[in-house]
Enzyme design. Sequence first.
Site, PDB file in Angstrom:
ATOM      1  CG  LEU A 183      -1.818   1.241   1.359  1.00 36.30           C
ATOM      2  CD1 LEU A 183      -2.807   1.346   0.204  1.00 36.30           C
ATOM      3  CD2 LEU A 183      -2.563   1.224   2.692  1.00 36.30           C
ATOM      4  CE  LYS A 197       6.489  -1.578  -5.822  1.00 39.90           C
ATOM      5  NZ  LYS A 197       6.860  -2.985  -6.096  1.00 39.90           N
ATOM      6  CG  HIS A 236     -14.556   0.937  -2.323  1.00 39.32           C
ATOM      7  ND1 HIS A 236     -13.936   1.632  -1.313  1.00 39.32           N
ATOM      8  CD2 HIS A 236     -13.618   0.076  -2.815  1.00 39.32           C
ATOM      9  CE1 HIS A 236     -12.696   1.194  -1.189  1.00 39.32           C
ATOM     10  NE2 HIS A 236     -12.485   0.259  -2.083  1.00 39.32           N
ATOM     11  CE  LYS A 242     -24.503  -3.778 -12.810  1.00 38.32           C
ATOM     12  NZ  LYS A 242     -24.862  -3.779 -14.241  1.00 38.32           N
ATOM     13  CD  GLN A 270     -11.527   3.664 -10.832  1.00 37.42           C
ATOM     14  OE1 GLN A 270     -10.758   4.432 -10.301  1.00 37.42           O
ATOM     15  NE2 GLN A 270     -11.519   2.382 -10.561  1.00 37.42           N
ATOM     16  CE1 TYR A 308     -24.420   8.012 -21.578  1.00 43.15           C
ATOM     17  CE2 TYR A 308     -22.299   7.732 -20.497  1.00 43.15           C
ATOM     18  CZ  TYR A 308     -23.437   7.190 -21.085  1.00 43.15           C
ATOM     19  OH  TYR A 308     -23.574   5.834 -21.178  1.00 43.15           O
ATOM     20  CG  LEU A 313     -18.673  17.430 -17.986  1.00 42.39           C
ATOM     21  CD1 LEU A 313     -17.857  18.496 -18.706  1.00 42.39           C
ATOM     22  CD2 LEU A 313     -19.296  18.003 -16.722  1.00 42.39           C
TER      23      LEU A 313
END
Length: 510
Positions: A34, A36, A256, A347, A384, A390, A411
């Site tokens: 991590l 590194k 996340h 998902k 990402q 859009y 965009l």
Amino acid sequence: MASTIARTEERQNAGTMELKDDTVIIVLGASGDLAKKKTFPALFGLYRNKFLPKGIKIVGYARTNMDHEEYLRRVRSYIKTPTKEIEEQLDSFCQFCTYISGQYDKDDSFINLNKHLEEIEKGQKEQNRIYYMALPPSVFTTVSDQLKRNCYPKNGVARIIVEKPFGKDLQSSRDLQKALEPNWKEEEIFRIDHYLGKEMVKNILIMRFGNEFFNATWNRHHIDNVQITFKEPFGTEGRGGYFDEFGIIRDVMQNHLLQVLTLLAMERPISFSAEDIRDEKVRVLRAMDAIEPKNVIIGQYGKSLDGSKPAYKEDETVPQDSRCPTFCAMVAYIKNERWDGVPFIMKAGKALNEQKTEIRIQFRDVTSGIFKDIPRNELVIRVQPNESVYIKMNSKLPGLSMQTVVTELDLTYRRRFSDLKIPEAYESLILDALKGDHSNFVRDDELDASWRIFTPLLHYLDDNKEIIPMEYPYGSRGPAVLDDFTASFGYKFSDAAGYQWPLTSTPNRL
């Protein structure tokens, strides 16, 4: 008298004050993966852009026995230097980097670390220290005790940055919190979820509350379903031993993706202060029931169709009888006035067909009448790669007929903001920790509420040995039933748009 009051107020606000001078960042686990890949490149990025406090010092601490020169050689190897200018900046960065080796469970090691810190802090008015724990969770509690006992500054601010995983279920998470409580106040703890540092995730609140046309339609009356998708094109590839202990749900979804969901679903905060934002996120989590197994599918990747990529169980570090899911799709519901009945489809998977994290908000059907089977509007936020937003909308096809066509308001950040660098998530979060801004870090009650939602499902999957994940080929979109699963919760796919995302080569920034 006035100076005494000022010092008292400063101590009370220690968790939120910005550290500008007399600051040391201690990276615990400095020789690990991590540090590194993320921590040192992020620190160097902040240094290059002049965001680190004046006179900053960075101390690496790990069990690896190496001298100062070897440590600097490693730090240099962690950071790419494509130009002479960046190489010179790295030379300058290394001048305030030092290293101390020691154990994680020995008083003598941490007493030695503290002596080193006091030596480099000589002449400073205060001892402001940020401890970045780039460590496996098995040593969190031990290191926390050692830092408090032997390395807590006598005069200054102390902060601790903790990496996930924050436990494996509700009870283990609470045990970890109880272990940290005697040593650290909540305001001193910064629990990193690096997705909260990503540019497009941070943009969600601005988009929602800074644009009235979004805010007015952001509810169950206009939105049919929401999808939050995380896809990786690679498998565990030698790191299966760690992954098999946690699986895709604990690794990605409980943290996340759930964090993204709370930002999408929360009510307008009173202000942009850290506590007001996190209060609203917690309200969302408390309005959610535990995930029901009937609303979940799990999968595990097998060999690629051409046989060139190995199956998950062919990883030598993975048990041959592993039932660990490398893919999961699930549906969550929020029981409040705004979102009641709207499915939030999450998902996540490894060894899929592409690298992508995106949010797809599908609006309800246009009222039938003058249009027949016209595609739904969608708002898509690409987190990402190729950060973008859009909107898929219907328009008249140019010509003499009244034929409709799906088009998009697009965009793409790299086109619109071509002269600006999008910061890495870890750069943003370390800077927030220096500023004392907790907005993009996870609070203790937030963590508790998130584990409450996922723990029953995790225990159900762990305890029922007869549940076997569906196999899907390495490099595919996931299990064959995925499309039927999302359709069963209201998602309507339309190929009328023919929209193809512009393919450009971008680095993997997970």
